[in-house]
Scaffold this motif. Structure first.
Motif, PDB file in Angstrom:
ATOM      1  N   HIS A 138       0.835  -1.202   0.000  1.00  6.86           N
ATOM      2  CA  HIS A 138       0.000   0.000   0.000  1.00  6.86           C
ATOM      3  C   HIS A 138       0.872   1.256   0.000  1.00  6.86           C
ATOM      4  N   THR A 139       1.870   1.281   0.869  1.00  5.01           N
ATOM      5  CA  THR A 139       2.776   2.432   0.951  1.00  5.01           C
ATOM      6  C   THR A 139       3.530   2.626  -0.363  1.00  5.01           C
ATOM      7  N   LEU A 140       4.051   1.534  -0.907  1.00  4.17           N
ATOM      8  CA  LEU A 140       4.807   1.612  -2.157  1.00  4.17           C
ATOM      9  C   LEU A 140       3.915   2.064  -3.313  1.00  4.17           C
ATOM     10  N   LEU A 141       2.720   1.494  -3.428  1.00  2.71           N
ATOM     11  CA  LEU A 141       1.818   1.915  -4.504  1.00  2.71           C
ATOM     12  C   LEU A 141       1.445   3.390  -4.375  1.00  2.71           C
ATOM     13  N   ASP A 142       1.223   3.832  -3.152  1.00  3.01           N
ATOM     14  CA  ASP A 142       0.919   5.242  -2.930  1.00  3.01           C
ATOM     15  C   ASP A 142       2.070   6.118  -3.423  1.00  3.01           C
ATOM     16  N   GLU A 143       3.283   5.732  -3.089  1.00  4.34           N
ATOM     17  CA  GLU A 143       4.462   6.484  -3.529  1.00  4.34           C
ATOM     18  C   GLU A 143       4.624   6.430  -5.047  1.00  4.34           C
ATOM     19  N   LEU A 144       4.413   5.259  -5.642  1.00  9.90           N
ATOM     20  CA  LEU A 144       4.530   5.138  -7.092  1.00  9.90           C
ATOM     21  C   LEU A 144       3.501   6.015  -7.809  1.00  9.90           C
ATOM     22  N   CYS A 145       2.279   6.042  -7.281  1.00  9.31           N
ATOM     23  CA  CYS A 145       1.233   6.855  -7.908  1.00  9.31           C
ATOM     24  C   CYS A 145       1.502   8.352  -7.768  1.00  9.31           C
ATOM     25  N   ARG A 146       2.237   8.739  -6.753  1.00 12.62           N
ATOM     26  CA  ARG A 146       2.627  10.146  -6.602  1.00 12.62           C
ATOM     27  C   ARG A 146       3.782  10.507  -7.533  1.00 12.62           C
ATOM     28  N   GLN A 147       4.684   9.546  -7.763  1.00 13.08           N
ATOM     29  CA  GLN A 147       5.911   9.799  -8.515  1.00 13.08           C
ATOM     30  C   GLN A 147       5.734   9.627 -10.025  1.00 13.08           C
ATOM     31  N   TYR A 148       4.853   8.707 -10.426  1.00 15.09           N
ATOM     32  CA  TYR A 148       4.676   8.370 -11.838  1.00 15.09           C
ATOM     33  C   TYR A 148       3.194   8.461 -12.197  1.00 15.09           C
ATOM     34  N   PRO A 149       2.876   8.678 -13.477  1.00 18.72           N
ATOM     35  CA  PRO A 149       1.459   8.760 -13.887  1.00 18.72           C
ATOM     36  C   PRO A 149       0.835   7.370 -14.047  1.00 18.72           C
ATOM     37  N   ILE A 150       0.744   6.646 -12.944  1.00 20.11           N
ATOM     38  CA  ILE A 150       0.215   5.279 -12.963  1.00 20.11           C
ATOM     39  C   ILE A 150      -1.276   5.325 -13.285  1.00 20.11           C
ATOM     40  N   GLN A 151      -1.653   4.593 -14.321  1.00 18.72           N
ATOM     41  CA  GLN A 151      -3.053   4.539 -14.734  1.00 18.72           C
ATOM     42  C   GLN A 151      -3.731   3.242 -14.323  1.00 18.72           C
ATOM     43  N   ALA A 152      -2.929   2.196 -14.043  1.00 22.16           N
ATOM     44  CA  ALA A 152      -3.534   0.909 -13.689  1.00 22.16           C
ATOM     45  C   ALA A 152      -2.562   0.057 -12.877  1.00 22.16           C
ATOM     46  N   VAL A 153      -3.151  -0.760 -12.009  1.00 17.89           N
ATOM     47  CA  VAL A 153      -2.436  -1.795 -11.267  1.00 17.89           C
ATOM     48  C   VAL A 153      -3.107  -3.107 -11.665  1.00 17.89           C
ATOM     49  N   THR A 154      -2.296  -4.076 -12.088  1.00 23.43           N
ATOM     50  CA  THR A 154      -2.849  -5.339 -12.565  1.00 23.43           C
ATOM     51  C   THR A 154      -1.946  -6.486 -12.142  1.00 23.43           C
ATOM     52  N   GLY A 155      -2.343  -7.703 -12.466  1.00 27.03           N
ATOM     53  CA  GLY A 155      -1.554  -8.878 -12.128  1.00 27.03           C
ATOM     54  C   GLY A 155      -0.861  -9.465 -13.343  1.00 27.03           C
ATOM     55  N   HIS A 156       0.199 -10.215 -13.088  1.00 27.04           N
ATOM     56  CA  HIS A 156       0.899 -10.905 -14.166  1.00 27.04           C
ATOM     57  C   HIS A 156      -0.066 -11.829 -14.895  1.00 27.04           C
ATOM     58  N   GLN A 157      -0.990 -12.429 -14.151  1.00 29.11           N
ATOM     59  CA  GLN A 157      -1.989 -13.324 -14.732  1.00 29.11           C
ATOM     60  C   GLN A 157      -2.904 -12.601 -15.717  1.00 29.11           C
ATOM     61  N   ASP A 158      -3.002 -11.286 -15.596  1.00 28.18           N
ATOM     62  CA  ASP A 158      -3.879 -10.506 -16.468  1.00 28.18           C
ATOM     63  C   ASP A 158      -3.190 -10.036 -17.740  1.00 28.18           C
ATOM     64  N   ILE A 159      -1.864  -9.912 -17.702  1.00 29.88           N
ATOM     65  CA  ILE A 159      -1.144  -9.447 -18.890  1.00 29.88           C
ATOM     66  C   ILE A 159      -0.525 -10.599 -19.672  1.00 29.88           C
ATOM     67  N   ALA A 160      -0.505 -11.793 -19.063  1.00 30.83           N
ATOM     68  CA  ALA A 160       0.027 -12.996 -19.724  1.00 30.83           C
ATOM     69  C   ALA A 160      -0.835 -14.191 -19.319  1.00 30.83           C
ATOM     70  N   PRO A 161      -2.142 -14.151 -19.622  1.00 34.03           N
ATOM     71  CA  PRO A 161      -3.068 -15.152 -19.080  1.00 34.03           C
ATOM     72  C   PRO A 161      -2.827 -16.577 -19.559  1.00 34.03           C
ATOM     73  N   ASP A 162      -2.166 -16.748 -20.682  1.00 33.00           N
ATOM     74  CA  ASP A 162      -1.899 -18.100 -21.168  1.00 33.00           C
ATOM     75  C   ASP A 162      -0.669 -18.724 -20.537  1.00 33.00           C
ATOM     76  N   ARG A 163       0.147 -17.890 -19.829  1.00 37.14           N
ATOM     77  CA  ARG A 163       1.385 -18.416 -19.253  1.00 37.14           C
ATOM     78  C   ARG A 163       1.507 -18.248 -17.759  1.00 37.14           C
ATOM     79  N   LYS A 164       0.808 -17.291 -17.182  1.00 33.30           N
ATOM     80  CA  LYS A 164       1.052 -16.942 -15.776  1.00 33.30           C
ATOM     81  C   LYS A 164      -0.229 -16.976 -14.953  1.00 33.30           C
TER      82      LYS A 164
END
Length: 190
Positions: A138-164
């Protein structure tokens, strides 16, 4: 009055730093807009060993475990690892591209490494993560969203569903949604 920054050259200063050679410079015109969550345990289903850090820094010893001989040749990394005790370890500057996603696609874009930050949670698909891990995440994501224009948080299973399959069924996505993070899952299991 100036507030001290928690970042320096893409490195989150509260994290313990362990430099990985497994990265490339990001394209200067690339925007970091995605966070990808993973899980990892080395040896599989065991926690607390130095093997994950050794893998990401190309120091894993093939003779230490039969499984290590299978993965010792890999040159992989993530930006961060969050241990079961909640310690954050950073391997690659967020300004650079870590090798965490492999063949992947998000919102129609291929090669997610180019525009994402990878966070590994010490764990597996078959048991819950710890409260300390969620607090650090939670702390790290909060910091990342402040530092970078993060538009989405997702899982490896969602970006590589046939392998992960990570971070797995036990990961509490609802907790991130309730905290206000931009969770977006394209290929989640029903």
């Amino acid at each position: 009055m100036n507030t001290p920054t928690a970042w320096q050259n893409g490195r989150w200063l509260p994290a313990r730093q362990a430099a990985s050679p497994n990265f490339s410079a990001r394209s200067p015109d690339e925007t970091v807009s995605l966070v990808v969550l993973h899980n990892i345990s080395l040896p599989p289903f065991e926690y607390g060993s130095p093997a994950v850090e050794q893998l990401f820094t190309n120091q894993i010893k093939p003779d230490d475990n039969p499984f290590f001989s299978v993965i010792a040749h890999l040159q992989v990394s993530s930006h961060f690892l969050i241990t079961r005790q909640g310690e954050a370890v950073q391997f690659v500057s967020c300004d650079d591209m870590a090798y965490h996603a492999g063949i992947s696609s998000f919102a129609g874009r291929e090669k997610c490494n180019a525009f994402s930050i990878g966070i590994e949670l010490e764990g597996c698909d078959f048991e819950p993560f710890t409260e300390m891990q969620y607090q650090t995440l939670h702390t790290l994501l909060d910091e990342l969203c402040r530092q970078y224009p993060i538009q989405a948080v997702t899982g490896h299973q969602d970006i590589a569903p046939d392998r992960k399959t990570d971070p797995g069924h036990f990961f509490d996505w609802q907790r991130l949604i309730e905290a206000g993070f931009p969770v977006e899952r394209e290929h989640q299991a029903v």
